[in-house]
Design a protein around this motif. Structure first.
Motif, PDB file in Angstrom:
ATOM      1  N   SER A   1     -11.024  22.878 -22.015  1.00  0.00           N
ATOM      2  CA  SER A   1     -10.738  23.654 -23.213  1.00  0.00           C
ATOM      3  C   SER A   1     -10.447  22.748 -24.398  1.00  0.00           C
ATOM      4  CB  SER A   1      -9.552  24.599 -22.969  1.00  0.00           C
ATOM      5  OG  SER A   1      -8.395  23.863 -22.623  1.00  0.00           O
ATOM      6  N   LEU A   2     -10.665  23.297 -25.591  1.00  0.00           N
ATOM      7  CA  LEU A   2     -10.335  22.585 -26.816  1.00  0.00           C
ATOM      8  C   LEU A   2      -9.892  23.581 -27.873  1.00  0.00           C
ATOM      9  CD1 LEU A   2     -12.658  22.883 -29.284  1.00  0.00           C
ATOM     10  CD2 LEU A   2     -13.972  21.463 -27.733  1.00  0.00           C
ATOM     11  N   ALA A   3      -9.133  23.064 -28.830  1.00  0.00           N
ATOM     12  CA  ALA A   3      -8.688  23.859 -29.965  1.00  0.00           C
ATOM     13  C   ALA A   3      -8.783  22.997 -31.211  1.00  0.00           C
ATOM     14  CB  ALA A   3      -7.261  24.344 -29.757  1.00  0.00           C
ATOM     15  N   MET A   4      -9.339  23.547 -32.277  1.00  0.00           N
ATOM     16  CA  MET A   4      -9.446  22.826 -33.540  1.00  0.00           C
ATOM     17  C   MET A   4      -8.951  23.716 -34.664  1.00  0.00           C
ATOM     18  SD  MET A   4     -12.795  21.158 -35.472  1.00  0.00           S
ATOM     19  CE  MET A   4     -12.854  19.666 -34.469  1.00  0.00           C
TER      20      MET A   4
ATOM     21  N   ALA B   1     -15.016  26.709 -21.240  1.00  0.00           N
ATOM     22  CA  ALA B   1     -16.372  26.665 -20.700  1.00  0.00           C
ATOM     23  C   ALA B   1     -17.029  28.038 -20.651  1.00  0.00           C
ATOM     24  CB  ALA B   1     -16.354  26.057 -19.303  1.00  0.00           C
ATOM     25  N   THR B   2     -16.232  29.098 -20.768  1.00  0.00           N
ATOM     26  CA  THR B   2     -16.786  30.449 -20.623  1.00  0.00           C
ATOM     27  C   THR B   2     -16.683  31.313 -21.879  1.00  0.00           C
ATOM     28  OG1 THR B   2     -14.679  31.266 -19.719  1.00  0.00           O
ATOM     29  CG2 THR B   2     -16.342  30.482 -18.142  1.00  0.00           C
ATOM     30  N   LYS B   3     -15.827  30.932 -22.839  1.00  0.00           N
ATOM     31  CA  LYS B   3     -15.676  31.769 -24.032  1.00  0.00           C
ATOM     32  C   LYS B   3     -15.203  30.936 -25.218  1.00  0.00           C
ATOM     33  CE  LYS B   3     -10.833  33.068 -23.271  1.00  0.00           C
ATOM     34  NZ  LYS B   3      -9.873  34.175 -23.109  1.00  0.00           N
ATOM     35  N   PHE B   4     -15.368  31.491 -26.411  1.00  0.00           N
ATOM     36  CA  PHE B   4     -14.812  30.858 -27.600  1.00  0.00           C
ATOM     37  C   PHE B   4     -14.383  31.946 -28.578  1.00  0.00           C
ATOM     38  CE2 PHE B   4     -18.857  31.801 -29.517  1.00  0.00           C
ATOM     39  CZ  PHE B   4     -18.588  31.923 -30.880  1.00  0.00           C
TER      40      PHE B   4
ATOM     41  N   SER C   1     -22.187  28.995 -26.217  1.00  0.00           N
ATOM     42  CA  SER C   1     -23.553  28.488 -26.084  1.00  0.00           C
ATOM     43  C   SER C   1     -23.984  27.776 -27.365  1.00  0.00           C
ATOM     44  CB  SER C   1     -24.517  29.641 -25.813  1.00  0.00           C
ATOM     45  OG  SER C   1     -24.513  30.559 -26.903  1.00  0.00           O
ATOM     46  N   GLU C   2     -25.044  27.013 -27.255  1.00  0.00           N
ATOM     47  CA  GLU C   2     -25.612  26.358 -28.434  1.00  0.00           C
ATOM     48  C   GLU C   2     -26.030  27.401 -29.467  1.00  0.00           C
ATOM     49  OE1 GLU C   2     -29.671  23.902 -29.547  1.00  0.00           O
ATOM     50  OE2 GLU C   2     -28.706  23.497 -27.616  1.00  0.00           O
TER      51      GLU C   2
ATOM     52  N   ILE D   1     -24.089  24.317 -35.797  1.00  0.00           N
ATOM     53  CA  ILE D   1     -23.929  23.152 -34.935  1.00  0.00           C
ATOM     54  C   ILE D   1     -24.726  23.388 -33.650  1.00  0.00           C
ATOM     55  CG2 ILE D   1     -22.301  21.732 -33.647  1.00  0.00           C
ATOM     56  CD1 ILE D   1     -20.167  22.520 -35.654  1.00  0.00           C
ATOM     57  N   PRO D   2     -25.827  22.673 -33.446  1.00  0.00           N
ATOM     58  CA  PRO D   2     -26.672  22.903 -32.268  1.00  0.00           C
ATOM     59  C   PRO D   2     -26.153  22.194 -31.019  1.00  0.00           C
ATOM     60  CG  PRO D   2     -27.688  21.251 -33.676  1.00  0.00           C
ATOM     61  CD  PRO D   2     -26.432  21.703 -34.378  1.00  0.00           C
ATOM     62  N   LEU D   3     -24.937  22.556 -30.604  1.00  0.00           N
ATOM     63  CA  LEU D   3     -24.324  21.993 -29.405  1.00  0.00           C
ATOM     64  C   LEU D   3     -23.686  23.119 -28.606  1.00  0.00           C
ATOM     65  CD1 LEU D   3     -22.401  18.922 -30.901  1.00  0.00           C
ATOM     66  CD2 LEU D   3     -24.512  18.822 -29.577  1.00  0.00           C
ATOM     67  N   CYS D   4     -23.743  23.020 -27.285  1.00  0.00           N
ATOM     68  CA  CYS D   4     -22.997  23.953 -26.452  1.00  0.00           C
ATOM     69  C   CYS D   4     -21.610  23.356 -26.200  1.00  0.00           C
ATOM     70  CB  CYS D   4     -23.733  24.200 -25.134  1.00  0.00           C
ATOM     71  SG  CYS D   4     -23.846  22.742 -24.066  1.00  0.00           S
ATOM     72  N   PHE D   5     -20.738  24.105 -25.556  1.00  0.00           N
ATOM     73  CA  PHE D   5     -19.367  23.644 -25.314  1.00  0.00           C
ATOM     74  C   PHE D   5     -19.343  22.345 -24.527  1.00  0.00           C
ATOM     75  CE2 PHE D   5     -15.774  23.423 -22.369  1.00  0.00           C
ATOM     76  CZ  PHE D   5     -14.713  23.387 -23.260  1.00  0.00           C
ATOM     77  N   GLU D   6     -20.138  22.255 -23.469  1.00  0.00           N
ATOM     78  CA  GLU D   6     -20.142  21.069 -22.612  1.00  0.00           C
ATOM     79  C   GLU D   6     -20.467  19.811 -23.420  1.00  0.00           C
ATOM     80  OE1 GLU D   6     -22.040  19.772 -18.315  1.00  0.00           O
ATOM     81  OE2 GLU D   6     -23.328  20.799 -19.751  1.00  0.00           O
ATOM     82  N   ASP D   7     -21.469  19.893 -24.286  1.00  0.00           N
ATOM     83  CA  ASP D   7     -21.823  18.753 -25.132  1.00  0.00           C
ATOM     84  C   ASP D   7     -20.710  18.455 -26.128  1.00  0.00           C
ATOM     85  OD1 ASP D   7     -24.315  18.545 -23.911  1.00  0.00           O
ATOM     86  OD2 ASP D   7     -25.268  19.873 -25.359  1.00  0.00           O
TER      87      ASP D   7
END
Length: 258
Positions: A80-83, A100-103, A119-120, A129-135
């Motif tokens: 998880s992350l928070a900004m 990994a499952t929601k934002f 998802s991306e 931003i063309p990145l998914c959470f994992e990236d």
């Protein structure tokens, strides 16, 4: 410009009077020589990183969005992350919470909340931003996206090694310091060899055995955009006393992007 990116711009644009845009640094790897013996990567990078807390400045040079802002970032493992993005006088402009499952992305000025799977496609909707959470979480915490054993040594020069991961839909090139002390950069290519993104790490140092880069430059050639991140304060393996999820005001307008 789509509706979701416009919402992000409403908040970020309010910061522009107190911000300045910096020119992105060019990042080109030095010439590499193919290796004879192709070995798999055995070195872990920041696998001992349990948590990360940083403060600094983030600069967006994206289509329709060219501003910078102060931020605070919190990361817990790979989970998880928070900004939080701040405006003048520390006013909260936006908040992002992702697992990994929601934002959930809250625009504090417009009173709108966007949520869904990380998802991306959805990250592109809210911020281009063309990145998914994992990236996203891997790149921000200076870690490889894939398991180390999936990377094979392909080329080298006197300063670094090039390790390559080849998957079904993309190929990653990871540039590792010759002494294996840090990751210099990660390049991703699509199936047609189009470069999808480039991550460059600068001002590297170690803190409690963790590799830290105070400057991260993300480039997205397919949309001619970049994000420059400068960490002014970095704390590795700290204890967080509160959950990352933020309180959602009852008055916000909620939109599910899935």
């Amino acid at each position: 410009m789509n509706k979701y990116i416009s919402v992000l711009m409403v908040g970020i644009a309010l910061i522009s009077a107190c911000s300045s845009t910096k020119e992105a640094v060019e990042s080109k790897p030095k010439e590499f020589i193919p290796v004879i013996k192709k070995e798999t990567l055995t070195k872990d990078f920041n696998e001992g990183l349990r948590t990360l807390r940083t403060e600094g400045e983030i600069e967006f040079n994206m289509p329709g969005l060219n501003n910078s802002a102060d931020f605070e970032l919190k990361i817990a493992g790979r989970d998880s992350l928070a900004m939080t993005i701040y405006g003048p006088m520390g006013i909260t402009v936006a908040k992002l919470y992702a697992t990994a499952t929601k934002f959930q992305f809250l625009n504090s000025f417009s009173g709108e909340l966007y949520e869904g799977t990380p998802s991306e496609e959805n990250f592109s909707k809210i911020a281009n931003i063309p990145l998914c959470f994992e990236d996203f979480i891997s790149l921000l915490s200076m870690r490889l996206v894939r398991n180390k054993s999936e990377y094979t040594l392909e080329k080298s020069n006197k300063d670094s090694y090039q390790y390559v991961y080849i998957g079904k839909n993309y190929r990653d090139e990871a540039y590792i310091a010759a002494d294996y002390s840090a990751i210099f950069g990660i390049w991703r290519y699509g199936r047609d060899n189009t470069k999808l993104y480039e991550a460059k790490y600068e001002k590297n140092f170690q803190q409690s055995g963790i590799n830290i880069s105070k400057r991260i430059i993300l480039k997205f050639p397919t949309i001619n955009g970049s994000i420059n991140i400068e960490y002014d304060k970095v704390e590795a393996n700290v204890t967080f006393d509160k959950p990352f999820a933020f309180k959602i005001p009852k008055s916000v307008e909620r939109t599910n992007l899935d």
